[in-house]
Write an enzyme that holds these catalytic residues in place. Sequence first.
Site, PDB file in Angstrom:
ATOM      1  N   LEU A  53      85.041  62.817  59.310  1.00  0.00           N
ATOM      2  CA  LEU A  53      83.698  63.421  59.298  1.00  0.00           C
ATOM      3  C   LEU A  53      82.686  62.294  59.196  1.00  0.00           C
ATOM      4  CD1 LEU A  53      82.430  66.213  56.895  1.00  0.00           C
ATOM      5  CD2 LEU A  53      81.587  63.891  56.604  1.00  0.00           C
ATOM      6  N   ASN A  54      81.600  62.383  59.996  1.00  0.00           N
ATOM      7  CA  ASN A  54      80.466  61.500  59.687  1.00  0.00           C
ATOM      8  C   ASN A  54      79.173  62.296  59.558  1.00  0.00           C
ATOM      9  OD1 ASN A  54      81.235  61.067  62.629  1.00  0.00           O
ATOM     10  ND2 ASN A  54      79.360  59.890  62.697  1.00  0.00           N
ATOM     11  N   ASP A  55      78.173  62.049  60.347  1.00  0.00           N
ATOM     12  CA  ASP A  55      76.830  62.545  60.038  1.00  0.00           C
ATOM     13  C   ASP A  55      76.724  64.062  59.831  1.00  0.00           C
ATOM     14  OD1 ASP A  55      76.606  60.003  61.041  1.00  0.00           O
ATOM     15  OD2 ASP A  55      75.288  60.534  62.690  1.00  0.00           O
ATOM     16  N   GLN A  71      79.495  65.779  62.381  1.00  0.00           N
ATOM     17  CA  GLN A  71      80.228  64.963  63.345  1.00  0.00           C
ATOM     18  C   GLN A  71      81.692  64.952  62.927  1.00  0.00           C
ATOM     19  OE1 GLN A  71      78.829  62.671  66.170  1.00  0.00           O
ATOM     20  NE2 GLN A  71      77.972  64.710  65.981  1.00  0.00           N
TER      21      GLN A  71
HETATM   22  C1  FRU Z   1      75.426  57.572  63.046  1.00  0.00           C
HETATM   23  C2  FRU Z   1      75.919  57.787  64.480  1.00  0.00           C
HETATM   24  C3  FRU Z   1      74.854  58.434  65.340  1.00  0.00           C
HETATM   25  C4  FRU Z   1      75.675  59.077  66.406  1.00  0.00           C
HETATM   26  C5  FRU Z   1      76.897  59.538  65.645  1.00  0.00           C
HETATM   27  C6  FRU Z   1      78.182  59.489  66.407  1.00  0.00           C
HETATM   28  O1  FRU Z   1      76.486  57.483  62.140  1.00  0.00           O
HETATM   29  O2  FRU Z   1      76.336  56.572  65.034  1.00  0.00           O
HETATM   30  O3  FRU Z   1      73.875  57.566  65.819  1.00  0.00           O
HETATM   31  O4  FRU Z   1      75.009  60.131  67.026  1.00  0.00           O
HETATM   32  O5  FRU Z   1      76.996  58.699  64.514  1.00  0.00           O
HETATM   33  O6  FRU Z   1      79.222  60.044  65.674  1.00  0.00           O
END
Ligand code: FRU
Length: 494
Positions: A53-55, A71
């Site tokens: 998981l990210n953003d 994400q």
């Molecule tokens: C920030 C980022 C965003 C991009 C997303 C991809 O962490 O790099 O700029 O949209 O993550 O996962």
Amino acid sequence: MVSRNETKGARIMSDLDQQLRKQAYEEVNKQKEVVESDPYRLAYHVMPPVGLLNDPNGFIQYDGVYHLFYQWNPFKTEHGAKFWGHYTSKDLVHWEHQDITLTPSDWFDKNGCYSGSAIEHDGKMYLFYTGNVKDENNNRETYQVMVESKDGVHFEKKGVVVHLPEGYTPHFRDPKVWKHEEFFYMIIGAQSHDETGKAVLLRSDDLENWEHLGAIAGAHVGPFEDFGYMWECPDLFELNGQDVLVFSPQGLEPNGIYYQNLYQAGYVVGNVDYDSVQYKHGDFVELDRGFEFYAPQTTEDDKGRRIMIGWLGLPEEREDAHPTIEHKWIHAMTLPRELKLIDGKVYQLPVEELEQLRGEGVKHEAVELGEKAQALEGVEGDVLEINVETLETVTNEITIHIRNHANLVYNPIDKLFKLDRISYVDGETVEERFCHLQQLKSVRIFLDTSSIEVFINGGEEVFTARIYPDVNENGISFAAEGEEKVTIEAWKLK
Ligand code: FRU
């Protein structure tokens, strides 16, 4: 919008959409046991059911329900062609996982449905995200895509609404959309051709047709001469009559005790003139002083609160070294925090709903701290909230030892507050992060099995980090280099 041909293309790709969904659900089921058996699985934070998981994306309250998209790479604990996962909550505390919202299955997003936002209009929910495309030579293309939902359950990609304007490299992404007076606005994180980071503004009267107004912040646009080579995830909103721009710049050099992480996330405060497309703003301030915090996003709810959630992680860090990857998952979201602007500074307070998590509690009034670290009855555990209030002006260094793994230290002579922890990379090195602090009045600590969030002086400063103590180490203790009196409350969290 997409042309007829492109629509046809999208229909063919929808087989791929079905296939990707199926594969992702299979992976969730296959790894369920291994994921859930992780002792570092968090008790009250949003996490991926499997994978990375990210953003936070598309954070919105719609029809009384909070929606938080994220994400997600369901297949690996590494970055890749991102999906949008989806959680909902009625109270910002208990979250339910929903069906997958977006898969990277169309020509305009085949290498990832990257970050974006949500807005409600005429009773529908619209999502805007970046379609990330890479060709065979690894050249990047970027498209801003609109998605429509009539119910917050079913989502339909409507197609590309913004193509890359002139003047920018394909590092142009993360649309955040809001309404101001009669227009919709979109702010995008960008890199201009001179390889400097920018925040770019667009305007629309129907959410479909967007006019590029130009950069409103970044190198040579406002007060910044040079401020990193790329800005990610911008978010512009009003707080207490001022316009706050939150963004995540990449490429800042460490500056004394600040900018110590690989990438930063912070804000500037100022005023936007929507007619002349100008933003006058002050200096950049980091939102978080800890180790893992990035790409935060805000929304306004029906109580008029501006609420922010961040990614409790950082890009391009040592993902391979997090112990959770053995259990097939990585990263989490921060707690939701209410933002307030006080004397030009953004304060962050854990939303009040989090008090629902409180179970059994204890209160130790006017505890005399001394050189010998003391533990207090009921103040121990790994899923815990601790609130420390100082009773007099602090003149001696105070330390809070956490699970034999991390320490919080306030030094009133240097006027520095510190969080240190043992590095998760080698399990040995002690790493430190600092912030300046004139006076220590209170420290509110949220511990989860493998995370810590520290709110100082009612949210004036915040430290966020992952921590991986030995699972049996539950001790918390308090010490001071001279006599200091504090009141300490603690609650087990459910
Ligand atoms: C920030 C980022 C965003 C991009 C997303 C991809 O962490 O790099 O700029 O949209 O993550 O996962």
